[in-house]
Design an enzyme around this catalytic site. Structure first.
Site, short mmCIF file in Angstrom:
data_model
loop_
_atom_site.label_atom_id
_atom_site.label_comp_id
_atom_site.label_asym_id
_atom_site.label_seq_id
_atom_site.Cartn_x
_atom_site.Cartn_y
_atom_site.Cartn_z
N LEU A 137 0.91 -1.36 -0.03
CA LEU A 137 0.02 -0.07 0.13
C LEU A 137 0.91 1.08 -0.02
O LEU A 137 0.52 2.29 0.50
CB LEU A 137 -1.02 0.05 1.21
CG LEU A 137 -2.17 -0.78 1.21
CD1 LEU A 137 -3.06 -0.45 2.42
CD2 LEU A 137 -3.10 -0.38 -0.03
N GLY A 142 8.50 -2.13 -10.57
CA GLY A 142 9.33 -2.63 -11.71
C GLY A 142 9.87 -3.93 -11.20
O GLY A 142 9.20 -4.65 -10.25
N CYS A 153 10.43 -9.21 -11.83
CA CYS A 153 9.16 -10.12 -11.95
C CYS A 153 8.06 -9.42 -12.48
O CYS A 153 7.40 -10.00 -13.30
CB CYS A 153 9.07 -10.43 -10.71
SG CYS A 153 10.54 -11.76 -10.01
N LYS A 175 7.65 -8.33 -16.29
CA LYS A 175 7.46 -9.36 -17.10
C LYS A 175 6.29 -10.37 -16.79
O LYS A 175 5.58 -10.60 -18.15
CB LYS A 175 8.74 -10.26 -17.17
CG LYS A 175 9.16 -11.21 -16.26
CD LYS A 175 10.38 -11.84 -16.27
CE LYS A 175 10.74 -12.75 -15.40
NZ LYS A 175 9.79 -13.93 -15.39
#
Length: 438
Positions: free
Chosen positions: A248, A255, A258, A261
């Site tokens: 939160l 970014g 993991c 993509k």
């Protein structure tokens, strides 16, 4: 037992953590990689990633002769009862996961695997990959299991040895139980399921987290427009047990290796299946919008134009606690500012110097103070705790401008105000006429 002899193919973040931690649990592990320099360094006990606890585990594993590093996948498997595949599955040009490295390794290993061996997909892969691997192996005597990782960079060792769940999927119950037995000394719920469900669990988890971050970033933007305080809003949300407090924190966008993509990969999987996924598409688009918002804040802080303007960047990695620059929102934002002609000087505690292909548009500084020198604005992009303790009076004497854009809401605005600096944060009202914030 032969199952205590384990091979791990790949010595990156996931592979090295898997190998070192399994060795610490008492298994005999051989870890393979194609990078000769990396293998040689690991044989000397020198780790190639920044990850708390990993170096100690590697050194201990080598000393106890439970951990060995070899060059090439084939060299790791002669005695292995269980083989973990921990190879990269990066995003391809079309957004789908690129499985070429995985398929290449499987093709290389298929004839050398022992009878009754179990091959374990640890890499993040699309639903159906376990079935595809089984087809490539073409070995009725070799089972394929999906065992997705849930490791956070900077906390990978802790997450492996103290997991919140262990997911194991296979259409062969006996093979799934054999893999589960490797984790027998760990206290965590074990979910045994089919391979498709295990593969989906990984994607569903990461994409939910990305969506949650995009949601809170949009709430933060709305707070700025309406005069609300995102810190109070998320605190109030977090007390609800149905929501909780994690993920939160607003920021410059998500970014890392993991989330980017995996969101694109699941979106592609959904499209190929004929199933629209507008929520996930919106989460990705919102993340791009967040990068734009940060650049807008910097542009406004320096007078409306970035061309020829020197900007100091604090943080280059995608998050604190790691040296990973892959898909870093800090670098994405830097690229956008550079495209408008900004002169960028950045500092990160985990980046010793220029990294070709990653920091090409940023002059990497030795210290935060060097990055701030002569800057029209300073932008904090990565939440390294040490930035909070910088000598802001010293920075105030070095910068050319007065604005600090804190995209992680890490800094104390009152400390900066006393130094004569203005602190612009995400989701908080702008400084008033005397430089204070709510």
């Amino acid at each position: 037992m032969r199952d205590s002899k384990v091979a791990v193919v790949g010595a990156g973040y996931v592979g090295l953590t898997t190998a070192a931690c399994l060795a610490s649990l008492g298994h005999e592990v051989v870890c393979a990689d194609v990078n000769r320099a990396k293998v040689n360094a690991l044989c000397r006990g020198e780790t190639t990633i920044q990850e708390p606890g990993i170096c100690e585990l590697v050194v201990d594993g080598l000393a106890a002769q439970r951990l060995k590093f070899v060059l090439g996948a084939s060299a790791a498997i002669p005695e292995a009862g269980i083989v973990f595949l921990c190879v990269p599955t990066p995003m391809g040009p079309d957004g789908a996961a690129d499985l070429s490295a995985l398929e290449s390794v499987v093709t290389e290993l298929r004839r050398g695997l022992l009878p009754d061996c179990v091959v374990v997909n640890k890499s993040t892969v699309p639903v159906g990959t376990a079935v595809r691997v089984a087809g490539l192996l073409d070995r009725a005597d070799v089972a394929v299991v999906s065992n997705p990782e849930f490791l956070r960079e900077g906390m990978a060792v802790r997450d492996f040895l103290g997991p919140d769940r262990i997911v194991i999927g296979s259409d062969d119950p006996d093979a799934a139980k054999r893999v589960a037995a490797l984790y027998g000394n760990l206290s965590a719920p074990v979910l045994l399921t089919d391979s498709a469900s295990a593969e989906m669990i990984k994607y569903a988890s990461n994409c939910y987290l990305a969506t949650r971050l995009s949601y809170v970033n949009t709430i933060a933007e709305l707070c700025e427009h309406l005069g609300a305080d995102i810190g109070d809003v998320t605190a109030g949300m977090g007390y609800d047990p149905r929501i909780g407090r994690s993920f939160l924190q607003p920021g410059p966008g998500w970014g890392g290796s993991c989330l980017s993509k995996d969101t694109h990969a699941l979106l592609r999987v959904a499209e190929d299946a004929g199933c629209g996924f507008p929520v996930l598409r919106a989460a990705i688009d919102t993340n791009v919008h967040q990068h734009d918002l940060v650049v807008d804040k910097v542009r406004q802080a320096v007078g409306g134009r970035l061309a020829g303007v020197r900007v100091g960047l604090l943080g280059l990695t995608f998050k604190a606690g790691t040296d990973d620059l892959r898909d870093s929102p800090a670098l994405e934002i830097a690229d956008r500012m550079a495209a408008e002609g900004a002169e960028l000087v950045g500092y990160d505690p985990a980046v010793d110097g220029p990294v070709p292909g990653a920091t090409d548009r940023v002059q990497v500084a030795e210290t935060a103070y060097h990055a701030a020198m002569g800057a029209a604005a300073v932008v904090l992009l990565t939440d390294w705790p040490e930035f909070r303790g910088l000598d802001w009076d010293r920075i105030a004497g070095l910068v050319a401008g007065r604005s600090v854009i804190d995209t992680r809401n890490l800094l104390d605005p009152l400390v900066l105000h006393r130094a004569g600096l203005s602190c612009l944060r995400i989701g908080h009202p702008a400084p008033d006429e005397v430089g204070l914030v709510r």
